[in-house]
Design a protein around this motif. Structure first.
Motif, short mmCIF file in Angstrom:
data_model
loop_
_atom_site.label_atom_id
_atom_site.label_comp_id
_atom_site.label_asym_id
_atom_site.label_seq_id
_atom_site.Cartn_x
_atom_site.Cartn_y
_atom_site.Cartn_z
N GLU A 312 0.84 -1.20 0.00
CA GLU A 312 0.00 0.00 0.00
C GLU A 312 0.87 1.25 0.00
OE1 GLU A 312 -2.80 -0.08 3.22
OE2 GLU A 312 -3.61 -2.00 2.54
N SER A 313 0.31 2.33 -0.51
CA SER A 313 1.09 3.57 -0.47
C SER A 313 0.17 4.75 -0.21
CB SER A 313 1.85 3.75 -1.78
OG SER A 313 0.96 4.13 -2.79
N GLU A 314 0.75 5.83 0.26
CA GLU A 314 -0.04 7.05 0.46
C GLU A 314 0.87 8.27 0.34
OE1 GLU A 314 -1.53 7.92 4.43
OE2 GLU A 314 0.03 6.65 5.32
N ILE A 315 0.23 9.39 -0.01
CA ILE A 315 0.96 10.65 -0.07
C ILE A 315 1.05 11.23 1.33
CG2 ILE A 315 0.88 13.03 -0.94
CD1 ILE A 315 -0.40 11.96 -3.48
N LEU A 316 2.26 11.58 1.74
CA LEU A 316 2.47 12.12 3.09
C LEU A 316 2.49 13.65 3.07
CD1 LEU A 316 5.42 9.77 4.00
CD2 LEU A 316 3.08 9.56 4.85
N LEU A 317 3.03 14.21 2.00
CA LEU A 317 3.13 15.67 1.87
C LEU A 317 3.19 16.01 0.40
CD1 LEU A 317 3.80 18.60 2.94
CD2 LEU A 317 6.21 17.96 2.81
N ASP A 318 2.40 16.99 0.01
CA ASP A 318 2.43 17.46 -1.37
C ASP A 318 2.64 18.97 -1.35
OD1 ASP A 318 2.11 18.06 -4.01
OD2 ASP A 318 0.07 17.25 -4.21
N VAL A 319 3.73 19.41 -1.94
CA VAL A 319 3.99 20.85 -2.07
C VAL A 319 3.89 21.18 -3.56
CG1 VAL A 319 5.65 22.71 -1.62
CG2 VAL A 319 5.56 20.74 -0.09
N PRO A 320 2.67 21.50 -4.02
CA PRO A 320 2.45 21.63 -5.46
C PRO A 320 3.12 22.87 -6.06
CG PRO A 320 0.42 22.11 -4.27
CD PRO A 320 1.44 21.71 -3.24
N LYS A 321 3.27 23.92 -5.25
CA LYS A 321 3.92 25.13 -5.78
C LYS A 321 5.05 25.47 -4.84
CE LYS A 321 0.28 27.84 -7.81
NZ LYS A 321 -0.55 28.88 -7.24
N TYR A 322 6.17 24.84 -5.07
CA TYR A 322 7.33 25.04 -4.21
C TYR A 322 7.79 26.49 -4.32
CZ TYR A 322 12.13 24.63 -2.54
OH TYR A 322 13.30 24.80 -1.86
N ASP A 323 8.18 27.05 -3.19
CA ASP A 323 8.67 28.43 -3.16
C ASP A 323 10.01 28.42 -2.45
OD1 ASP A 323 9.25 31.07 -2.63
OD2 ASP A 323 7.21 31.60 -2.02
N PHE A 324 11.05 28.77 -3.20
CA PHE A 324 12.41 28.77 -2.66
C PHE A 324 12.52 29.61 -1.39
CE2 PHE A 324 16.78 30.68 -2.87
CZ PHE A 324 17.48 29.51 -2.62
N ASN A 325 11.69 30.64 -1.27
CA ASN A 325 11.78 31.53 -0.11
C ASN A 325 11.10 30.98 1.13
OD1 ASN A 325 13.23 33.69 -1.32
ND2 ASN A 325 11.40 34.09 -2.52
N TRP A 326 10.37 29.90 0.98
CA TRP A 326 9.67 29.32 2.14
C TRP A 326 9.93 27.84 2.16
CZ3 TRP A 326 8.28 32.75 5.48
CH2 TRP A 326 7.94 34.03 5.04
N GLN A 327 10.78 27.41 3.07
CA GLN A 327 11.11 25.98 3.10
C GLN A 327 10.92 25.44 4.51
OE1 GLN A 327 14.92 25.11 1.37
NE2 GLN A 327 14.82 26.86 0.02
N PRO A 328 9.68 25.46 4.99
CA PRO A 328 9.46 25.00 6.37
C PRO A 328 9.61 23.49 6.50
CG PRO A 328 7.37 25.37 5.28
CD PRO A 328 8.42 25.79 4.31
N TYR A 329 9.82 23.02 7.71
CA TYR A 329 9.58 21.63 8.06
C TYR A 329 8.08 21.52 8.26
CZ TYR A 329 13.70 18.77 8.81
OH TYR A 329 14.79 17.97 8.62
N TYR A 330 7.49 20.48 7.77
CA TYR A 330 6.07 20.23 8.00
C TYR A 330 5.99 19.15 9.09
CZ TYR A 330 5.36 22.81 3.67
OH TYR A 330 5.35 23.79 2.71
#
Ligand code: HEC
Length: 403
Positions: A312-330
């Motif tokens: 089985e598989s699942e999406i854990l995190l999707d960042v569809p519009k990555y922004d170089f200026n915002w790179q948080p830990y989720y």
């Protein structure tokens, strides 16, 4: 009694105006700003404007309207369909509407007696008061122009016993020239003796683990501050520091940094949709606590998937519009069990075409490298393991690459 009176007053106003009364700053908007904006919008923090009082906020009403409507503020890039995160900055149900309605009705102050208690912020930190602070031994001088190689600045801890650290924050003294700062521990046994501890990058908040979770710093370790300075036209000086809060009792779980990275990347010129994949497989049972997408200026999107041993598989995190200026830990609201054999698949897409306004050179074939015109593709993630288990990078696939 008072309550029924105000209820009555409220009903009356509604009746007279034919609509609910206009929201006011103190009653309706200030609580939202406290929870969603002031973390960054106060003196000394990432945002250039403070939103602590009505007088500070009022001139920005129009800009706030625009920023909130477009979703630019608060900055949060995760697709809400996948994963719930404790550090989610996005506005809650109805909050956006309240802010807009307040501005459209004239952005009135209302009655100061309705104001929520001001939030107690610790001056100079986003974590509570640190138990210990380590600073770079001296200021680093950043020239007005040019490219500066990464600096690796050792700082001894003089710890005579192993220390468990449950909260940490890395703070530049001049954010204007610090592109990012990463602090690792070095126990002197070569590359594999280094371990990621904490970092600063735009949009990155101090890590948030659950009670009973902590990172380990071995007795006698050095800290190494890996500093990426960028010039901005004016000479500057920076002295970055790290504040730490120790666990009050031995933690149940140790937090370990892992990653899936595509070091072999080679992105063709002009390609608007170049996909790269990387994976790491768990060699023991772990709990996933957080994830972070890292690419440079051509990064477009990143998805983290878990593929479990049962297929089985699942999406854990999707960042569809990555922004170089915002790179948080989720940070996950509920840690996710990843049984031994689970594979973390990270997929990234890059835009090396002229359509990418941040692209430094669409004609270049791009390789892995530290500077912003080079690229990286790293899916970082933190896992929690039993504090008693033997921990080493070797257990976790790829050693942690510093960048
Ligand atoms: C994680 C930090 C952070 C949070 C949380 C945050 N901001 Fe910001 N904000 C910034 C930074 C940094 C800037 C300046 C750089 C920029 O514009 O991207 C900024 C700029 C702005 C601006 C300037 C105009 C513009 O569009 O550039 C407005 C208005 C604003 N923020 C409103 C808000 C509001 C309202 C909230 C809460 C609902 C909020 N911000 C939450 C960091 C934050």
């Amino acid at each position: 009694m008072t309550r029924s009176l105000s209820l009555l007053a409220c009903t009356l106003t509604t009746f007279v105006n034919g609509a609910t009364p206009a929201p006011t700053f103190h009653k309706d908007v200030e609580p939202i700003l406290q929870n969603r904006c002031q973390g960054c919008h106060r003196p000394g923090e990432a945002a250039p404007i403070a939103f602590l009082s009505y007088n500070e906020v009022r001139p920005w009403a129009k800009a706030i309207r625009g920023a909130v409507l477009t979703g630019k503020m608060p900055p949060w890039q995760a697709d809400p369909r996948h994963g719930k995160f404790v550090n989610d900055l996005s506005l809650g149900p109805g909050e956006k509407e309240t802010i807009i309605a307040w501005i459209d009705a004239g952005a009135h102050e209302g009655n100061p007696a309705d104001a929520p208690k001001p939030r107690a912020w610790v001056e100079g930190w986003r974590i509570p008061k640190p138990d210990v602070v380590f600073e770079m031994p001296e200021e680093f001088s950043v020239p007005a122009n040019g490219v500066i190689n990464y600096q690796y600045i050792p700082v001894p801890t003089h710890f005579t016993e192993d220390k468990w650290v449950e909260l940490m924050e890395v703070r530049p003294s001049d954010r204007g020239v610090v592109h990012h700062a990463i602090v690792v521990t070095d126990n002197g046994s070569g590359f594999r003796g280094q371990e990621y501890l904490a970092g600063y990058a735009p949009g990155m908040a101090p890590q948030m683990w659950k009670p009973g979770q902590a990172r380990l710093i071995k007795a006698g370790s050095n800290l190494v501050f890996q500093m990426h300075y960028t010039t901005n036209g004016k000479p500057a000086r920076d002295r970055t520091k790290i504040g730490m809060i120790f666990s009050k009792k031995p933690p149940a779980q140790q937090i370990v940094a892992m990653q899936a990275a595509a070091h072999w990347l080679q992105i063709p010129p002009g390609d608007a949709n170049y996909r790269l994949d990387a994976s790491t497989t768990m060699r023991e049972n772990v709990e996933l606590v957080g994830m972070r997408a890292h690419m440079h200026l051509r990064g477009k999107s990143m998805i983290f998937r878990a593929v479990y041993p049962n297929g089985e598989s699942e999406i854990l995190l999707d960042v569809p519009k990555y922004d170089f200026n915002w790179q948080p830990y989720y940070y996950l609201e509920t840690p996710k069990a990843l049984p031994r054999g689970t594979r973390i698949d990270v997929s990234a897409v890059f835009d090396n075409s002229v359509n990418n306004p941040f692209n430094p050179n669409p004609a270049a074939t791009v390789f892995w490298g530290p500077q912003s015109w080079d690229e990286m593709m790293i899916g970082w993630f933190d896992v929690a393991v039993n504090a008693g288990s033997t921990i080493g990078h070797a257990l976790y696939g790829a050693p942690v690459e510093l960048h």
